[in-house]
Scaffold this motif. Sequence first.
Motif, PDB file in Angstrom:
ATOM      1  N   VAL A  68       1.841   5.290  -3.431  1.00 34.18           N
ATOM      2  CA  VAL A  68       0.634   4.539  -2.687  1.00 34.18           C
ATOM      3  C   VAL A  68      -0.069   4.403  -3.876  1.00 34.18           C
ATOM      4  O   VAL A  68      -0.350   4.938  -4.410  1.00 34.18           O
ATOM      5  CB  VAL A  68      -0.002   6.109  -1.948  1.00 34.18           C
ATOM      6  CG1 VAL A  68      -0.877   5.713  -1.566  1.00 34.18           C
ATOM      7  CG2 VAL A  68       1.392   6.914  -1.492  1.00 34.18           C
ATOM      8  N   LEU A  69      -0.569   2.723  -3.192  1.00 34.45           N
ATOM      9  CA  LEU A  69      -1.624   2.392  -4.145  1.00 34.45           C
ATOM     10  C   LEU A  69      -0.670   1.821  -5.225  1.00 34.45           C
ATOM     11  O   LEU A  69      -1.633   2.091  -6.155  1.00 34.45           O
ATOM     12  CB  LEU A  69      -2.737   2.770  -3.908  1.00 34.45           C
ATOM     13  CG  LEU A  69      -4.016   2.993  -2.644  1.00 34.45           C
ATOM     14  CD1 LEU A  69      -4.868   3.909  -3.438  1.00 34.45           C
ATOM     15  CD2 LEU A  69      -4.266   1.868  -1.681  1.00 34.45           C
ATOM     16  N   ARG A 118       0.942  -1.423   0.674  1.00 38.54           N
ATOM     17  CA  ARG A 118      -0.487  -0.095  -0.148  1.00 38.54           C
ATOM     18  C   ARG A 118       0.851   1.320  -0.186  1.00 38.54           C
ATOM     19  O   ARG A 118       0.266   2.187  -0.776  1.00 38.54           O
ATOM     20  CB  ARG A 118      -1.226  -0.200   0.854  1.00 38.54           C
ATOM     21  CG  ARG A 118      -2.190   0.547   1.083  1.00 38.54           C
ATOM     22  CD  ARG A 118      -3.195   0.510   1.995  1.00 38.54           C
ATOM     23  NE  ARG A 118      -4.373   1.697   2.245  1.00 38.54           N
ATOM     24  CZ  ARG A 118      -5.073   0.822   2.221  1.00 38.54           C
ATOM     25  NH1 ARG A 118      -6.051   0.411   2.276  1.00 38.54           N
ATOM     26  NH2 ARG A 118      -6.402   1.917   2.330  1.00 38.54           N
ATOM     27  N   ASP A 127      -4.741   8.322  -1.331  1.00 35.96           N
ATOM     28  CA  ASP A 127      -5.696   7.713  -0.318  1.00 35.96           C
ATOM     29  C   ASP A 127      -6.562   7.625   0.118  1.00 35.96           C
ATOM     30  O   ASP A 127      -5.996   7.911   1.560  1.00 35.96           O
ATOM     31  CB  ASP A 127      -4.179   6.635  -0.178  1.00 35.96           C
ATOM     32  CG  ASP A 127      -5.014   4.804   0.419  1.00 35.96           C
ATOM     33  OD1 ASP A 127      -6.154   5.033   0.910  1.00 35.96           O
ATOM     34  OD2 ASP A 127      -4.156   4.285   1.145  1.00 35.96           O
ATOM     35  N   GLN A 143      -7.489   6.336   3.760  1.00 34.63           N
ATOM     36  CA  GLN A 143      -6.254   4.899   4.679  1.00 34.63           C
ATOM     37  C   GLN A 143      -5.230   6.686   5.339  1.00 34.63           C
ATOM     38  O   GLN A 143      -4.862   7.618   5.241  1.00 34.63           O
ATOM     39  CB  GLN A 143      -5.341   5.137   4.464  1.00 34.63           C
ATOM     40  CG  GLN A 143      -4.057   3.864   5.488  1.00 34.63           C
ATOM     41  CD  GLN A 143      -5.290   3.832   6.733  1.00 34.63           C
ATOM     42  OE1 GLN A 143      -5.594   2.728   6.254  1.00 34.63           O
ATOM     43  NE2 GLN A 143      -3.809   2.600   7.825  1.00 34.63           N
ATOM     44  N   ASP A 155      -3.230  -5.204   2.896  1.00 31.43           N
ATOM     45  CA  ASP A 155      -4.379  -5.821   1.823  1.00 31.43           C
ATOM     46  C   ASP A 155      -4.320  -7.408   1.928  1.00 31.43           C
ATOM     47  O   ASP A 155      -3.854  -7.856   1.887  1.00 31.43           O
ATOM     48  CB  ASP A 155      -4.380  -4.550   0.899  1.00 31.43           C
ATOM     49  CG  ASP A 155      -4.504  -3.399   0.965  1.00 31.43           C
ATOM     50  OD1 ASP A 155      -4.871  -3.462   2.195  1.00 31.43           O
ATOM     51  OD2 ASP A 155      -3.954  -2.591  -0.228  1.00 31.43           O
TER      52      ASP A 155
END
Length: 220
Positions: A133-134, A121, A199, A202, A220
Amino acid sequence: MSDENNMSQDFPVLVAQLGPLDGGRWSLDHTQMLGRDPGCDIVIPDRQVSRYHARLTAGTNGIVLEDLGSKNGTTHNNSPLHAPVVLQDGDIIKIAVAQEFMFLSSDATMPLEAVPNRNDRLVLDMRSRQVWVLGKQMSPPLSASQFHLLWKLYENCGSVVTRQELVNTVWGDEQSAGVSDQALDALIRRLRDRLAEVDPAQAYIVTVRGHGMRLDIPKD
């Protein structure tokens, strides 16, 4: 002219990040002229860039960046450059609004071609000062102070880092005594905002009242 095929780890490095030269790398082993003119060491083919826009010179204290009276200006860490400045590792340079560069103190900190576990993540790469990020690389990149703060938390992921440790990391031991709580809070707030852009679901940076800050990265 220097490029990615002419590097030595004894010299600092300039890395093009956003703009027409994206991905280019130059070893700063001699004075480098940046501009639109074909005779420049680093040619930026954009009409917003002056013919001779800025210059990088090796000074007694390091690499010095100066604007050469360009029409659309040069910025250093998002601040307009009005006088020559000695560059620090991780500094961000923008030529007009056409091209962005990152300054690295040596090619030992050059970006990796691939970052392991990029599917996590949140992923940081210290050598390139890049953040994913992601699975998406943050663009524009974090400022040097934002990255150093996040890196300190990342190294201690899941554990509390005291506010004083964060101040020492970002501002250095010698200058930390003059840093206010408000300055640290403002930096943390800006960093949270940047992460939330990618994101928003979060809250990565958690305040542990009376103790400090903690980085939480869900699996995740």
